[in-house]
Motif scaffolding. Structure first.
Motif, short mmCIF file in Angstrom:
data_model
loop_
_atom_site.label_atom_id
_atom_site.label_comp_id
_atom_site.label_asym_id
_atom_site.label_seq_id
_atom_site.Cartn_x
_atom_site.Cartn_y
_atom_site.Cartn_z
N THR A 127 4.51 65.16 34.96
CA THR A 127 4.78 64.41 35.70
C THR A 127 5.15 64.66 37.55
N SER A 128 5.31 63.65 38.00
CA SER A 128 4.85 64.04 39.27
C SER A 128 6.44 63.74 39.79
N ILE A 129 6.92 64.11 41.13
CA ILE A 129 8.51 63.71 41.44
C ILE A 129 8.38 63.27 43.15
N SER A 130 8.99 62.11 43.94
CA SER A 130 9.14 62.46 45.07
C SER A 130 10.23 61.80 46.04
N TYR A 131 10.97 61.85 43.98
CA TYR A 131 12.44 61.82 44.04
C TYR A 131 13.28 61.77 43.09
N GLN A 132 14.54 62.63 43.51
CA GLN A 132 15.27 62.88 42.02
C GLN A 132 16.00 61.53 41.78
N GLY A 133 16.26 61.69 40.30
CA GLY A 133 17.14 60.61 39.84
C GLY A 133 17.83 61.16 39.56
N TYR A 134 19.44 60.49 39.64
CA TYR A 134 20.05 61.45 39.03
C TYR A 134 21.48 60.29 38.82
N VAL A 135 22.21 60.80 38.13
CA VAL A 135 23.26 59.72 37.42
C VAL A 135 24.34 60.26 37.92
N PHE A 136 25.54 60.08 38.95
CA PHE A 136 26.92 60.98 39.56
C PHE A 136 27.88 59.50 38.81
N VAL A 137 29.19 60.56 38.17
CA VAL A 137 30.22 59.98 37.29
C VAL A 137 31.21 60.53 38.20
N ARG A 138 32.23 59.65 38.04
CA ARG A 138 33.36 59.61 38.59
C ARG A 138 34.78 59.63 37.02
N VAL A 139 35.33 60.03 37.70
CA VAL A 139 36.86 60.04 36.47
C VAL A 139 37.61 60.18 37.18
N THR A 140 38.71 59.60 37.05
CA THR A 140 40.09 59.15 37.71
C THR A 140 41.04 59.56 36.78
N LEU A 141 42.24 60.37 37.20
CA LEU A 141 43.05 60.65 36.35
C LEU A 141 44.28 60.09 36.22
N GLU A 142 45.53 59.98 35.97
CA GLU A 142 46.65 59.29 35.56
C GLU A 142 47.50 60.10 37.10
N ASN A 143 47.17 61.15 37.21
CA ASN A 143 48.09 62.05 38.58
C ASN A 143 47.11 61.68 40.17
N GLY A 144 45.89 61.15 39.72
CA GLY A 144 45.19 60.57 40.77
C GLY A 144 44.18 61.35 41.31
N VAL A 145 44.10 62.33 40.60
CA VAL A 145 43.01 63.27 40.70
C VAL A 145 42.13 62.51 40.63
N GLU A 146 40.13 62.94 41.12
CA GLU A 146 39.34 62.44 41.37
C GLU A 146 38.50 63.06 40.75
N GLY A 147 37.69 63.80 39.34
CA GLY A 147 37.00 64.50 39.10
C GLY A 147 35.19 64.69 39.10
N TRP A 148 34.25 65.00 39.52
CA TRP A 148 33.24 64.51 40.01
C TRP A 148 32.53 65.54 38.71
N GLY A 149 30.77 64.78 38.62
CA GLY A 149 29.80 65.01 37.59
C GLY A 149 28.37 64.49 37.83
N GLU A 150 27.50 64.67 37.48
CA GLU A 150 26.01 64.47 37.54
C GLU A 150 25.06 64.81 36.73
N ALA A 151 24.65 63.50 36.40
CA ALA A 151 23.48 64.43 35.31
C ALA A 151 22.08 64.39 36.00
N SER A 152 21.04 65.35 35.85
CA SER A 152 19.69 65.03 36.47
C SER A 152 18.92 64.72 35.48
N THR A 153 17.57 63.84 35.70
CA THR A 153 16.79 64.08 35.33
C THR A 153 15.34 64.36 35.86
N LEU A 154 14.40 64.12 35.94
CA LEU A 154 12.47 64.30 36.74
C LEU A 154 11.71 62.65 35.87
N GLY A 155 11.59 62.11 36.47
CA GLY A 155 10.51 61.83 36.76
C GLY A 155 10.67 60.92 35.03
#
Ligand code: MUC
Ligand code: MG
Length: 376
Positions: free
Chosen positions: A29-57
């Motif tokens: 494969t050959s890439i010129s941009y990175q494909g990600y899925v970003f996720v945000r979880v929101t908790l009852e206390n209002g706190v937000e947490g972030w995560g990322e899934a990466s792929t390649l091409g």
């Protein structure tokens, strides 16, 4: 209680396409941009947490594409987590395993977001939730993958001048072996004597190719050869490992704990590359590391060109391991034209530094997310 305060109220996901500074070529494969899925979880206390899934091409490095990751998060994984306490990370991993087979990149994005949110809820860095850091910086490796020898030499020299990276991984397997090895020879000649060079073939060779080109790799002083053979060929990997004076690293061949056990027990390599997208979460990554340790297999901090969010999650897990003999290749934040966090990872003295602060210790920038989000 903490469990009530950290109940998961909402999960939001985005497909992002973040441009890279240059083309990044791998065997298939050959890439010129990175494909990600970003996720945000929101908790009852209002706190937000972030995560990322990466792929390649797309679904080419592994089977998960950004589209599949987002669909499986939204349809199966998020519903399995809503209403559950984020702070019970092992139980959440169990819920995800029941809701969905494999899909390790998707699961690791959510796992990371829960870790981040729990750390922020408690005011502690993520590594503390994983047993605490035994190191706070990591020897850093940069991947050269344009396929153009002159460009790669210049890029490597630039990294040394900046003080960011002085160890390099070169991608082989997309041209014929002879052309690839001439590129490697040009690099080896131009870099300071003794510079660490790792070769990643991304499953591009056969056992016969490896046997034929091994003497040349050894002459060039390559320190490590990564996944030269197809992922499923454990027996052949064990045979080349036994004959090679250069250590062999398992990458695409080891995703699950079973595969880690099989590869390590058979001697399919003497080094193993750890990645959240393969193991599915921070605790599973640590289990794979434990299997490797029990077998006497050394550890390497792998990446899939994550931005600072995914890279930080890896560093928090890597920081807690008893040993990480090969350092880490988390160079993703520096190959992006724009990292997705304003407070992204720090590269200094040829090391990448564990972020401080609660949770992952880095925060994605909403403007940047909006800029790079795929708009259908
Ligand atoms: C891989 O196979 O290691 C990580 C660094 C890089 O250049 O490609 C990836 C995937
Ligand atoms: Mg690899």
């Amino acid at each position: 209680t903490l469990q009530e305060a950290t109940r998961i109220r909402a999960v939001t996901s985005w497909i992002l396409e973040a441009p890279t500074r240059r083309k990044h070529k791998l065997s298939n494969t050959s890439i010129s941009y990175q494909g990600y899925v970003f996720v945000r979880v929101t908790l009852e206390n209002g706190v937000e947490g972030w995560g990322e899934a990466s792929t390649l091409g797309g679904p080419r490095w592994a089977e998960e594409s950004v589209e599949a990751i987002k669909a499986n998060i939204d349809t199966y994984l998020a519903p399995a987590l809503i209403g559950k306490p984020a702070c019970l990370l092992e139980a959440a991993a169990g819920e995800m395993a029941r809701a969905c087979k494999r899909n390790y990149a998707a699961k690791s994005a959510l796992d990371t977001a829960l870790l981040d949110a729990t750390g922020k809820s408690l005011g502690v860095p993520a590594h503390v939730l994983l047993g605490g850091a035994r190191r706070t910086s990591f020897s850093a490796i940069w991947a050269l993958a344009s396929g153009d020898a002159a460009q790669e030499v210049e890029e490597a020299q630039g990294m040394i001048e900046k003080g960011w990276f002085n160890r390099f991984k070169i991608k082989l397997g997309f041209a014929d072996p002879k052309t690839d090895l001439d590129r490697l020879a040009a690099l080896q000649k131009a870099l300071p004597p003794g510079t660490d060079i790792i070769a990643d073939v991304n499953q591009g060779w056969s056992e016969a190719d490896f046997i034929r080109y091994l003497p040349r790799l050894a002459d060039l002083g390559v320190s490590l050869v990564e996944q030269p053979l197809p992922a499923g060929q454990m027996a052949a990997m064990a045979r080349i490992s036994a004959r090679s004076p250069i250590p062999i690293m398992m990458d695409e061949g080891v995703f699950t704990l079973d595969e880690a056990f099989d590869g390590c027990a058979r001697g399919a390599g003497s080094v193993l590359s750890l990645k959240l997208c393969k193991h599915g979460g921070v605790h599973q990554l640590k289990q794979v590391a434990g299997v490797a340790q029990a077998a006497g297999v050394q550890l390497y901090g792998g990446c899939l060109l994550e931005s600072s969010v995914g890279a930080a999650a890896h560093l928090h897990a890597f920081a807690t391991l008893p040993a990480l003999e090969w350092g880490t290749e988390h160079f993703g934040p520096k190959i992006l034209i724009e990292d997705l966090c304003r407070d992204g990872l720090r590269y200094e003295n040829f090391e990448v530094h564990l972020p401080e602060g609660p949770g992952l210790g880095v925060t994605p920038d909403l403007d940047l997310i909006d800029r790079y989000a795929r708009k259908d």
